[in-house]
Design a protein around this motif. Sequence first.
Motif, PDB file in Angstrom:
ATOM      1  N   GLU A 108     -22.070 -53.044  -2.472  1.00  0.00           N
ATOM      2  CA  GLU A 108     -21.737 -54.660  -2.645  1.00  0.00           C
ATOM      3  C   GLU A 108     -20.438 -55.101  -2.429  1.00  0.00           C
ATOM      4  O   GLU A 108     -20.215 -56.156  -1.924  1.00  0.00           O
ATOM      5  CB  GLU A 108     -22.137 -54.556  -4.245  1.00  0.00           C
ATOM      6  CG  GLU A 108     -23.811 -54.475  -4.382  1.00  0.00           C
ATOM      7  CD  GLU A 108     -24.115 -54.826  -5.912  1.00  0.00           C
ATOM      8  OE1 GLU A 108     -23.471 -55.081  -6.698  1.00  0.00           O
ATOM      9  OE2 GLU A 108     -25.597 -54.720  -6.160  1.00  0.00           O
ATOM     10  N   SER A 109     -19.590 -54.309  -2.939  1.00  0.00           N
ATOM     11  CA  SER A 109     -18.119 -54.573  -2.756  1.00  0.00           C
ATOM     12  C   SER A 109     -17.657 -54.744  -1.088  1.00  0.00           C
ATOM     13  O   SER A 109     -16.673 -55.495  -0.830  1.00  0.00           O
ATOM     14  CB  SER A 109     -17.173 -53.398  -3.376  1.00  0.00           C
ATOM     15  OG  SER A 109     -17.226 -53.491  -4.716  1.00  0.00           O
ATOM     16  N   ILE A 110     -18.183 -53.563  -0.349  1.00  0.00           N
ATOM     17  CA  ILE A 110     -17.832 -53.823   0.945  1.00  0.00           C
ATOM     18  C   ILE A 110     -18.486 -55.145   1.474  1.00  0.00           C
ATOM     19  O   ILE A 110     -17.965 -55.852   2.483  1.00  0.00           O
ATOM     20  CB  ILE A 110     -18.339 -52.639   1.778  1.00  0.00           C
ATOM     21  CG1 ILE A 110     -17.467 -51.361   1.528  1.00  0.00           C
ATOM     22  CG2 ILE A 110     -18.342 -52.786   3.235  1.00  0.00           C
ATOM     23  CD1 ILE A 110     -17.967 -50.033   2.050  1.00  0.00           C
ATOM     24  N   LEU A 111     -19.856 -55.359   1.339  1.00  0.00           N
ATOM     25  CA  LEU A 111     -20.250 -56.466   1.906  1.00  0.00           C
ATOM     26  C   LEU A 111     -19.550 -57.823   1.453  1.00  0.00           C
ATOM     27  O   LEU A 111     -19.510 -58.664   2.349  1.00  0.00           O
ATOM     28  CB  LEU A 111     -21.816 -56.563   1.382  1.00  0.00           C
ATOM     29  CG  LEU A 111     -22.685 -55.441   1.914  1.00  0.00           C
ATOM     30  CD1 LEU A 111     -24.133 -55.557   1.370  1.00  0.00           C
ATOM     31  CD2 LEU A 111     -23.182 -55.840   3.470  1.00  0.00           C
ATOM     32  N   ALA A 112     -19.302 -57.886  -0.088  1.00  0.00           N
ATOM     33  CA  ALA A 112     -18.396 -59.232  -0.458  1.00  0.00           C
ATOM     34  C   ALA A 112     -17.198 -59.230   0.330  1.00  0.00           C
ATOM     35  O   ALA A 112     -16.887 -60.055   0.791  1.00  0.00           O
ATOM     36  CB  ALA A 112     -18.243 -59.041  -1.744  1.00  0.00           C
ATOM     37  N   ASP A 113     -16.625 -58.270   0.507  1.00  0.00           N
ATOM     38  CA  ASP A 113     -15.119 -58.194   1.373  1.00  0.00           C
ATOM     39  C   ASP A 113     -15.121 -58.618   2.859  1.00  0.00           C
ATOM     40  O   ASP A 113     -14.733 -59.406   3.023  1.00  0.00           O
ATOM     41  CB  ASP A 113     -14.407 -56.854   1.315  1.00  0.00           C
ATOM     42  CG  ASP A 113     -13.895 -56.136   0.108  1.00  0.00           C
ATOM     43  OD1 ASP A 113     -13.952 -57.241  -0.977  1.00  0.00           O
ATOM     44  OD2 ASP A 113     -13.999 -55.234  -0.325  1.00  0.00           O
ATOM     45  N   ALA A 114     -16.624 -57.966   3.382  1.00  0.00           N
ATOM     46  CA  ALA A 114     -16.621 -58.428   4.705  1.00  0.00           C
ATOM     47  C   ALA A 114     -17.163 -59.966   4.789  1.00  0.00           C
ATOM     48  O   ALA A 114     -16.619 -60.657   5.880  1.00  0.00           O
ATOM     49  CB  ALA A 114     -17.842 -57.662   5.387  1.00  0.00           C
ATOM     50  N   PRO A 180     -22.127 -42.097  -8.141  1.00  0.00           N
ATOM     51  CA  PRO A 180     -21.405 -41.675  -6.847  1.00  0.00           C
ATOM     52  C   PRO A 180     -20.194 -43.071  -6.675  1.00  0.00           C
ATOM     53  O   PRO A 180     -20.537 -43.936  -6.958  1.00  0.00           O
ATOM     54  CB  PRO A 180     -22.364 -41.719  -5.713  1.00  0.00           C
ATOM     55  CG  PRO A 180     -23.657 -42.371  -6.125  1.00  0.00           C
ATOM     56  CD  PRO A 180     -23.579 -42.212  -7.584  1.00  0.00           C
ATOM     57  N   ASP A 181     -19.393 -42.836  -5.756  1.00  0.00           N
ATOM     58  CA  ASP A 181     -18.476 -43.883  -5.581  1.00  0.00           C
ATOM     59  C   ASP A 181     -18.992 -45.285  -5.086  1.00  0.00           C
ATOM     60  O   ASP A 181     -18.738 -46.226  -5.285  1.00  0.00           O
ATOM     61  CB  ASP A 181     -17.420 -43.358  -4.617  1.00  0.00           C
ATOM     62  CG  ASP A 181     -16.522 -42.373  -5.010  1.00  0.00           C
ATOM     63  OD1 ASP A 181     -16.407 -42.282  -6.436  1.00  0.00           O
ATOM     64  OD2 ASP A 181     -15.540 -41.570  -4.424  1.00  0.00           O
ATOM     65  N   TYR A 185     -21.650 -46.755 -11.888  1.00  0.00           N
ATOM     66  CA  TYR A 185     -22.608 -47.445 -13.129  1.00  0.00           C
ATOM     67  C   TYR A 185     -21.598 -47.229 -14.265  1.00  0.00           C
ATOM     68  O   TYR A 185     -20.958 -46.303 -14.512  1.00  0.00           O
ATOM     69  CB  TYR A 185     -23.847 -46.445 -13.338  1.00  0.00           C
ATOM     70  CG  TYR A 185     -24.782 -47.247 -14.285  1.00  0.00           C
ATOM     71  CD1 TYR A 185     -25.536 -48.286 -13.893  1.00  0.00           C
ATOM     72  CD2 TYR A 185     -24.768 -46.774 -15.668  1.00  0.00           C
ATOM     73  CE1 TYR A 185     -26.654 -48.886 -14.571  1.00  0.00           C
ATOM     74  CE2 TYR A 185     -25.835 -47.497 -16.523  1.00  0.00           C
ATOM     75  CZ  TYR A 185     -26.653 -48.509 -15.874  1.00  0.00           C
ATOM     76  OH  TYR A 185     -27.506 -48.914 -16.898  1.00  0.00           O
ATOM     77  N   PHE A 186     -21.451 -48.449 -14.882  1.00  0.00           N
ATOM     78  CA  PHE A 186     -20.594 -48.562 -15.930  1.00  0.00           C
ATOM     79  C   PHE A 186     -20.936 -48.681 -17.356  1.00  0.00           C
ATOM     80  O   PHE A 186     -22.051 -49.221 -17.571  1.00  0.00           O
ATOM     81  CB  PHE A 186     -19.664 -50.043 -15.672  1.00  0.00           C
ATOM     82  CG  PHE A 186     -18.802 -49.872 -14.594  1.00  0.00           C
ATOM     83  CD1 PHE A 186     -17.559 -49.772 -14.523  1.00  0.00           C
ATOM     84  CD2 PHE A 186     -19.362 -50.235 -13.097  1.00  0.00           C
ATOM     85  CE1 PHE A 186     -16.583 -49.736 -13.553  1.00  0.00           C
ATOM     86  CE2 PHE A 186     -18.570 -50.049 -11.981  1.00  0.00           C
ATOM     87  CZ  PHE A 186     -17.122 -49.869 -12.192  1.00  0.00           C
ATOM     88  N   LYS A 187     -20.254 -48.238 -18.247  1.00  0.00           N
ATOM     89  CA  LYS A 187     -20.553 -48.410 -19.709  1.00  0.00           C
ATOM     90  C   LYS A 187     -19.489 -48.844 -20.427  1.00  0.00           C
ATOM     91  O   LYS A 187     -18.329 -48.418 -20.227  1.00  0.00           O
ATOM     92  CB  LYS A 187     -21.098 -47.257 -20.290  1.00  0.00           C
ATOM     93  CG  LYS A 187     -21.440 -47.596 -21.865  1.00  0.00           C
ATOM     94  CD  LYS A 187     -21.931 -46.035 -22.638  1.00  0.00           C
ATOM     95  CE  LYS A 187     -22.336 -46.290 -24.029  1.00  0.00           C
ATOM     96  NZ  LYS A 187     -22.724 -44.929 -24.611  1.00  0.00           N
ATOM     97  N   VAL A 188     -19.474 -50.042 -21.003  1.00  0.00           N
ATOM     98  CA  VAL A 188     -18.354 -50.694 -21.600  1.00  0.00           C
ATOM     99  C   VAL A 188     -18.673 -51.045 -23.215  1.00  0.00           C
ATOM    100  O   VAL A 188     -19.781 -51.062 -23.674  1.00  0.00           O
ATOM    101  CB  VAL A 188     -17.933 -52.027 -21.048  1.00  0.00           C
ATOM    102  CG1 VAL A 188     -17.718 -51.909 -19.590  1.00  0.00           C
ATOM    103  CG2 VAL A 188     -18.941 -53.039 -21.373  1.00  0.00           C
TER     104      VAL A 188
END
Length: 227
Positions: A108-114, A180-181, A185-188
């Motif tokens: 998702e980050s790569i797609l948004a950056d591109a 994986p990188d 998956y985040f827990k806050v």
Amino acid sequence: MPHKKLSLNYTFQDAKLLKKALTHPSFPQKTRLDNYERCEFLGDRVLGLVIASYLYHRYPQNKEGDLSKRFTNLVRKEALLKVAQSLNLGDFIYMAENELVADGQKNESILADACEALIGAIYLDGGFDSAYRFILERWSPLLEEQSVEISVDAKTQLQELVQKHKKPLPQYSVMAITGPDHAPYFKVSLAVLDEPVVYGEGPSRRQAEQQAASEMLFLLKKKGFDD
């Protein structure tokens, strides 16, 4: 990797700009600048200006706060991701083999950056008007959503609620990042007032924080704190 199937409704005069906008930093390059990072930097600013200008003229009766909420919804990562996916942008990004193996084309980050890089490249190639037309065309479904109502997310609601009562702002902390990188998956945790700490989880820090904020809002409103 051919680009002729990438449907942009825009024809690049300089094909090298398009290639640069679609080149991930992991892909072998002649120099460290032959990737999408600089175009991404520029595209982020161009997108912001276009969306801000559009909202200013589209909603002449909106106050600054309402315009800001609409703006945030339209330039955040989730909006960029939707546009990138509508273009099947991941199929056209140059990246190293290890990134491909790790499903980098779906990251998702790569797609948004591109997507931001593509906007920057169009601006460099065809000027502001070309970038403006591209953005309004591709953001059209999202702009329609904004015309219906202003979406106020849970974090914003919670912050406004505690500010209304002149209380300290909510405190979010990342408790754990697993997976994986390319698919973390985040827990806050979320602490506010003297309430018990609540937790949220999700595939991004923002989503995890939103979940925690929603839980806290439910608890506070149940106690009548929003009165």
